[in-house]
Design a protein around this motif. Structure first.
Motif, PDB file in Angstrom:
ATOM      1  N   ALA A  19       0.993  -1.494  -0.242  1.00 24.67           N
ATOM      2  CA  ALA A  19       0.272  -0.126  -0.387  1.00 24.67           C
ATOM      3  C   ALA A  19       0.999   1.464  -0.049  1.00 24.67           C
ATOM      4  O   ALA A  19       0.021   2.271  -0.588  1.00 24.67           O
ATOM      5  CB  ALA A  19      -1.287  -0.057   0.977  1.00 24.67           C
ATOM      6  N   ALA A  20       1.899   1.107   0.664  1.00 21.83           N
ATOM      7  CA  ALA A  20       2.888   2.012   1.197  1.00 21.83           C
ATOM      8  C   ALA A  20       3.591   2.784  -0.717  1.00 21.83           C
ATOM      9  O   ALA A  20       3.722   3.317  -0.937  1.00 21.83           O
ATOM     10  CB  ALA A  20       4.002   2.312   2.137  1.00 21.83           C
ATOM     11  N   LEU A  21       3.732   1.266  -0.896  1.00 20.20           N
ATOM     12  CA  LEU A  21       4.910   1.033  -2.695  1.00 20.20           C
ATOM     13  C   LEU A  21       3.699   2.213  -3.754  1.00 20.20           C
ATOM     14  O   LEU A  21       3.747   2.741  -4.444  1.00 20.20           O
ATOM     15  CB  LEU A  21       4.870   0.493  -2.996  1.00 20.20           C
ATOM     16  N   TRP A  22       2.441   1.355  -3.371  1.00 23.63           N
ATOM     17  CA  TRP A  22       1.284   2.311  -4.185  1.00 23.63           C
ATOM     18  C   TRP A  22       1.430   3.514  -3.927  1.00 23.63           C
ATOM     19  O   TRP A  22       1.342   3.942  -5.358  1.00 23.63           O
ATOM     20  CB  TRP A  22       0.175   1.438  -4.474  1.00 23.63           C
ATOM     21  N   ARG A  23       1.329   3.682  -3.200  1.00 23.91           N
ATOM     22  CA  ARG A  23       1.028   5.293  -2.953  1.00 23.91           C
ATOM     23  C   ARG A  23       2.350   6.381  -3.381  1.00 23.91           C
ATOM     24  O   ARG A  23       1.915   7.376  -3.857  1.00 23.91           O
ATOM     25  CB  ARG A  23       0.357   5.589  -1.697  1.00 23.91           C
ATOM     26  N   LEU A  24       3.815   5.387  -3.154  1.00 33.28           N
ATOM     27  CA  LEU A  24       4.442   6.159  -3.653  1.00 33.28           C
ATOM     28  C   LEU A  24       4.480   6.754  -4.696  1.00 33.28           C
ATOM     29  O   LEU A  24       4.523   7.750  -5.613  1.00 33.28           O
ATOM     30  CB  LEU A  24       5.580   5.603  -2.983  1.00 33.28           C
ATOM     31  N   CYS A  25       4.217   5.444  -5.396  1.00 31.17           N
ATOM     32  CA  CYS A  25       3.952   5.937  -7.291  1.00 31.17           C
ATOM     33  C   CYS A  25       2.736   6.359  -7.065  1.00 31.17           C
ATOM     34  O   CYS A  25       2.811   7.031  -9.104  1.00 31.17           O
ATOM     35  CB  CYS A  25       3.997   3.840  -7.673  1.00 31.17           C
ATOM     36  N   GLU A  26       1.746   6.403  -6.918  1.00 27.85           N
ATOM     37  CA  GLU A  26       0.766   7.312  -7.399  1.00 27.85           C
ATOM     38  C   GLU A  26       0.585   8.283  -7.375  1.00 27.85           C
ATOM     39  O   GLU A  26       0.835   9.284  -8.315  1.00 27.85           O
ATOM     40  CB  GLU A  26      -0.196   6.728  -7.129  1.00 27.85           C
ATOM     41  N   GLN A  27       1.159   9.239  -6.256  1.00 28.32           N
ATOM     42  CA  GLN A  27       1.805  10.400  -6.496  1.00 28.32           C
ATOM     43  C   GLN A  27       3.145  11.022  -7.211  1.00 28.32           C
ATOM     44  O   GLN A  27       3.320  11.926  -7.738  1.00 28.32           O
ATOM     45  CB  GLN A  27       1.980  10.370  -4.670  1.00 28.32           C
ATOM     46  N   LEU A  28       4.189  10.097  -7.386  1.00 32.96           N
ATOM     47  CA  LEU A  28       5.230  10.257  -7.481  1.00 32.96           C
ATOM     48  C   LEU A  28       5.717   9.629  -8.733  1.00 32.96           C
ATOM     49  O   LEU A  28       6.158  11.047 -10.137  1.00 32.96           O
ATOM     50  CB  LEU A  28       6.911  10.170  -6.619  1.00 32.96           C
ATOM     51  N   GLY A  29       4.675   9.322  -9.338  1.00 30.37           N
ATOM     52  CA  GLY A  29       5.159   8.315 -10.916  1.00 30.37           C
ATOM     53  C   GLY A  29       6.055   8.247 -11.484  1.00 30.37           C
ATOM     54  O   GLY A  29       7.410   7.377 -10.717  1.00 30.37           O
ATOM     55  N   LYS A  30       6.715   8.028 -12.758  1.00 35.08           N
ATOM     56  CA  LYS A  30       8.187   7.957 -13.510  1.00 35.08           C
ATOM     57  C   LYS A  30       8.749   8.966 -12.217  1.00 35.08           C
ATOM     58  O   LYS A  30       9.916   9.600 -13.580  1.00 35.08           O
ATOM     59  CB  LYS A  30       7.249   7.970 -14.579  1.00 35.08           C
ATOM     60  N   SER A  31       8.657   9.626 -11.344  1.00 37.41           N
ATOM     61  CA  SER A  31       9.542  10.886 -11.271  1.00 37.41           C
ATOM     62  C   SER A  31      11.572  10.218 -10.227  1.00 37.41           C
ATOM     63  O   SER A  31      11.664   8.710 -11.629  1.00 37.41           O
ATOM     64  CB  SER A  31       9.750  11.207  -9.444  1.00 37.41           C
ATOM     65  N   SER A  32      12.374  11.029 -10.433  1.00 37.45           N
ATOM     66  CA  SER A  32      13.283  10.247 -10.020  1.00 37.45           C
ATOM     67  C   SER A  32      14.339   9.811  -8.921  1.00 37.45           C
ATOM     68  O   SER A  32      15.018   9.206  -8.055  1.00 37.45           O
ATOM     69  CB  SER A  32      14.360  11.927 -10.042  1.00 37.45           C
ATOM     70  N   ILE A  33      13.155   9.715  -7.787  1.00 36.01           N
ATOM     71  CA  ILE A  33      13.251   9.117  -6.822  1.00 36.01           C
ATOM     72  C   ILE A  33      13.060   7.765  -6.910  1.00 36.01           C
ATOM     73  O   ILE A  33      12.101   7.179  -7.402  1.00 36.01           O
ATOM     74  CB  ILE A  33      11.779   9.471  -5.864  1.00 36.01           C
ATOM     75  N   ARG A  34      14.070   7.180  -6.181  1.00 31.21           N
ATOM     76  CA  ARG A  34      15.059   5.395  -6.260  1.00 31.21           C
ATOM     77  C   ARG A  34      13.718   5.024  -4.641  1.00 31.21           C
ATOM     78  O   ARG A  34      13.908   5.163  -4.186  1.00 31.21           O
ATOM     79  CB  ARG A  34      15.961   5.790  -6.063  1.00 31.21           C
ATOM     80  N   ILE A  35      13.407   4.186  -5.583  1.00 21.16           N
ATOM     81  CA  ILE A  35      12.268   3.617  -4.853  1.00 21.16           C
ATOM     82  C   ILE A  35      13.037   2.078  -4.900  1.00 21.16           C
ATOM     83  O   ILE A  35      12.456   0.976  -6.078  1.00 21.16           O
ATOM     84  CB  ILE A  35      10.744   3.434  -5.252  1.00 21.16           C
ATOM     85  N   GLY A  36      12.545   0.563  -3.727  1.00 19.77           N
ATOM     86  CA  GLY A  36      13.010  -0.087  -3.450  1.00 19.77           C
ATOM     87  C   GLY A  36      12.340  -0.901  -2.995  1.00 19.77           C
ATOM     88  O   GLY A  36      11.465  -0.618  -1.526  1.00 19.77           O
ATOM     89  N   ILE A  37      11.924  -2.168  -3.068  1.00 20.99           N
ATOM     90  CA  ILE A  37      11.034  -3.102  -1.899  1.00 20.99           C
ATOM     91  C   ILE A  37      11.526  -4.403  -2.258  1.00 20.99           C
ATOM     92  O   ILE A  37      12.263  -5.189  -3.208  1.00 20.99           O
ATOM     93  CB  ILE A  37       9.449  -2.961  -2.394  1.00 20.99           C
ATOM     94  N   ILE A  38      11.919  -4.762  -0.902  1.00 22.10           N
ATOM     95  CA  ILE A  38      12.801  -6.332  -0.975  1.00 22.10           C
ATOM     96  C   ILE A  38      11.011  -7.437  -0.287  1.00 22.10           C
ATOM     97  O   ILE A  38      10.643  -6.823   0.732  1.00 22.10           O
ATOM     98  CB  ILE A  38      13.640  -6.814  -0.550  1.00 22.10           C
TER      99      ILE A  38
END
Length: 445
Positions: A19-38
């Motif tokens: 849910a946190a990942l989805w919200r980050l991607c929804e709000q930030l889109g294809k931005s330069s913010i680097r996100i990882g999930i393991i």
């Protein structure tokens, strides 16, 4: 991933992490913010088990779920919490949940650091994203009238995370993963065991991860969201030396009973049954009622008092394959909990009478069956949010007290929830935490 420096690194792909990942991607889109999930697990199922044709029957799904090759029966080693099973896989325990998504009622927030009004917009977002709706049928309407007239005017249809557009597809965390992939950019590693949270004493700096061949990897991150579960999250925090008196303590779940019975054909109607009798300020338990034709089943959950003496702690005498100490659980019901359970037994008989239902023993259990602690997978509270570091692990935004950039986003964050399934609330809180993190990014810029 070892070559990158992440703005946000998420540990765990259950409801909170995704849910946190989805919200980050929804709000930030294809931005330069680097996100990882393991996730420490790998791909087990591509969807909720009940969406799989060979498992769509509840009994078939349970046989699959109970296999030690699929879920780990940790409760076998925990006499005080014998019902616990863990799922180490992409999607976590939402691969096997039934989709029930009630909100925690406003009065339950009296002891929270945030109000119901603060979480309400995030409930709206979570319900929309998880496609929460209610199923109506002539049978439901008939039984609702009996409940309303019989002293249960709050009764209604069960809120469920099910896409009913011709398919009745149950939601799982994999839906959030798919939507996040569509909306933004992130790196994903499976079979990646987080073994230590790294800090400089004031803020988080990264995570030490091990692959199945026991090779160590350092993933650098400015922000880390731990979403492992109410057991694995405190286990990781404690084994990493993260300070906090309340970490692992205040373990809560529900007391849980099942019952079943039959109705005469003339007392039924067409369709399936999916009804809900919610808790109230004067009723510390809830009913979920399901069934078809003349057979009904009650799932009854009762409120447990959050207590410091119910806790998860490390067990240095046992370690896993990665050298991480296992955990043990100290848990018991107090007198108040037992009083609620006594009320539940009386209520089961009363509700059955109101519905014109004859309670009957099942082939494998008595007329009213009390399940062992942990069997319902609704554990919470072990990294609870609060304003006082002496009685809570995180602040109102889910950040660990005293460690900047280290957040929690799973059931363990919830300080109290009565008898409610916590999944929707965990999703809503994770979305709220993601929004808080985004605001911190914008403040820095």
């Amino acid at each position: 991933m070892e070559q990158a420096e992440y703005d946000v690194l998420i540990i765990g792909t259950g409801i909170g992490g995704t849910a946190a990942l989805w919200r980050l991607c929804e709000q930030l889109g294809k931005s330069s913010i680097r996100i990882g999930i393991i996730d420490r697990g790998g791909l087990l199922l591509p969807t909720n088990a009940l969406n799989t044709p060979t498992l769509s029957n509840w009994n078939n799904m349970m046989k699959y779920y109970l296999s030690p090759a699929i879920t780990e029966p940790i409760g076998d080693l925990l006499p005080e919490y014998s019902g616990l099973r863990m799922v180490y896989a992409l999607g976590g325990r939402t691969l096997f949940w039934a989709g029930t998504t009630p909100r925690i009622p406003p009065f339950e927030f009296a002891n929270w650091p945030i109000t119901y009004k603060e979480i309400e917009p995030y409930y709206n977002l979570a319900e929309q994203a998880m496609q929460v709706n209610r199923y109506s049928s002539p049978y439901n309407q008939l039984l609702l009238r009996r409940l309303w007239q019989g002293g249960y005017p709050e009764s209604g249809l069960v809120p469920e995370a099910v896409d009913r557009n011709g398919f009745s597809v149950l939601f799982s965390s994999l839906n959030f993963l798919g939507e996040a992939l569509r909306l933004g950019n992130f790196d994903l590693a499976v079979n990646a065991r987080a073994v230590r949270i790294l800090t400089n004493g004031r803020s988080v700096t990264g995570v030490k991860v091990m692959s199945p061949d026991k090779t160590s990897h350092l993933l650098r991150a400015r922000t880390v969201i731990v979403a492992g579960s109410s057991f694995e999250t405190p286990r990781l925090l404690l084994s990493s030396g993260i300070p906090g008196r309340a970490i692992g303590h205040y373990l809560i779940n529900h007391s849980y009973m099942k019952s079943q019975g039959t109705l005469k054909p003339e007392d039924t109607a067409e369709g399936m049954v999916s009804l809900f009798i919610p808790q109230t300020e004067n009723r510390p338990y809830q009913f979920k009622i399901g069934g078809t034709k003349t057979y009904l089943e009650f799932d009854v959950s009762g409120r447990i008092v959050p207590r410091f003496d119910n806790y998860v702690c490390l067990d240095p005498s046992r370690t896993d394959d990665y050298g991480i100490p296992s955990f043990r659980v100290n848990f018991s019901y107090n007198d108040e909990d037992k009083a609620v359970m006594a009320q539940m037994v009386k209520a089961i008989r009363q509700v059955a009478s109101v519905m014109k239902m004859n309670l009957t023993p099942a082939s494998d259990r008595p007329e009213i069956c009390i399940w062992p602690p942990g069997a319902e997978n609704h554990d919470a509270g072990t990294c609870r949010m609060g304003d006082d570091p002496a009685t809570s692990a995180t602040d109102r935004n889910g950040q660990i007290h005293g460690i900047s950039g280290l957040y929690v986003a799973d059931n363990s964050l919830i300080p109290s929830f009565g008898p409610v399934n916590p999944t929707l609330t965990t999703g809503a809180l994770a979305i709220r935490t993601a929004d808080h993190i985004i605001k911190q990014f914008k403040a820095v810029k």
